[in-house]
Scaffold this active site. Sequence first.
Site, mmCIF file in Angstrom:
data_model
loop_
_atom_site.group_PDB
_atom_site.id
_atom_site.type_symbol
_atom_site.label_atom_id
_atom_site.label_comp_id
_atom_site.label_asym_id
_atom_site.label_seq_id
_atom_site.Cartn_x
_atom_site.Cartn_y
_atom_site.Cartn_z
ATOM 1 C CG HIS A 1 44.414 21.310 2.408
ATOM 2 N ND1 HIS A 1 44.490 19.926 2.335
ATOM 3 C CD2 HIS A 1 44.569 21.763 1.139
ATOM 4 C CE1 HIS A 1 44.682 19.575 1.067
ATOM 5 N NE2 HIS A 1 44.730 20.663 0.333
ATOM 6 C CG ASN B 1 42.802 18.961 -3.734
ATOM 7 O OD1 ASN B 1 42.676 17.865 -4.270
ATOM 8 N ND2 ASN B 1 43.255 20.023 -4.373
#
Length: 302
Positions: free
Chosen positions: A108, A110
């Site tokens: 992940h 971000n």
Amino acid sequence: MSAPDIEEVKKYLLGLQESICQSLEQEEARVRFEEDVWDYAGGGGGRTRIIRSGEVIEQGGVNFSHVHGDRLPASAAAQRPQLAGRRFQAVGVSLVIHPLNPYVPTSHANVRFFIAEKDDEPAIWWFGGGFDMTPFYPFEEDVIHWHRTARKACLPFGDMVYPKFKRWCDDYFFIKHRNETRGVGGLFFDDLNEWEFERCFDFLRSVGDHYIPGYLPILQRRKNHSYGQRQRDFQCYRRGRYVEFNLVYDRGTLFGLQSGGRTESILMSLPPVAHWRYNWQPESGSAEEALYQNYLKPKEWL
């Protein structure tokens, strides 16, 4: 202090989405990212890219969004009550990759920028983001490589940046009701405005630019590792933890839903297949037990 330039941030993030998608597509022989452009009711919109049913990536998404509205949602103002009621703009790239092979970790990343404004008052802005990795059958050399890359992203900004944001990642991606971390961590930062805008933006770029160097070598090393039904079942069971964290704790998910964001794009982070088993425990001495004993707790990897 240099003035924030959201258009420059937006330009960088659109390029980052493009470069990450191109790098990941090279690992697939036949599937490509599908693009879905959408509008946000309050203003702005986004560009969602989804890849699925690949030989390497079972499902993944790389999202770009630039939205604005008249009032910050509660999740964004939780740490700063003085921001409640301000107009806002939020721009970011968020991605989650769920590989097919259980020996390849889920990853992940971000990176995002917020600016909150109010008439006759100075704008308040900040950056946030990071990246983390969630293995099912981990290899210590992979975890060390991941954290070396995270440290490399931070070193130009000071010797203490990596330790600070590494600890923050361990604390943030902790599943309290399970008393375990979501994975082996990486970097997490939020509310970053302690430097001038340009330096904060440089740090965001460094984090964004180090995701592929951190993750792609691991994916390439493990994507052809042999596995059977046992490993697949365990992967699906552990993916359930990913779902629990994202729906219960994740601030980005809560921000998106509370701000009336596009549900399909927000929930693209969830795995395509996940299992739950009542009171399941790993066998003593098994590879599955090794994950719990050696990897699902904060640890200094470097």
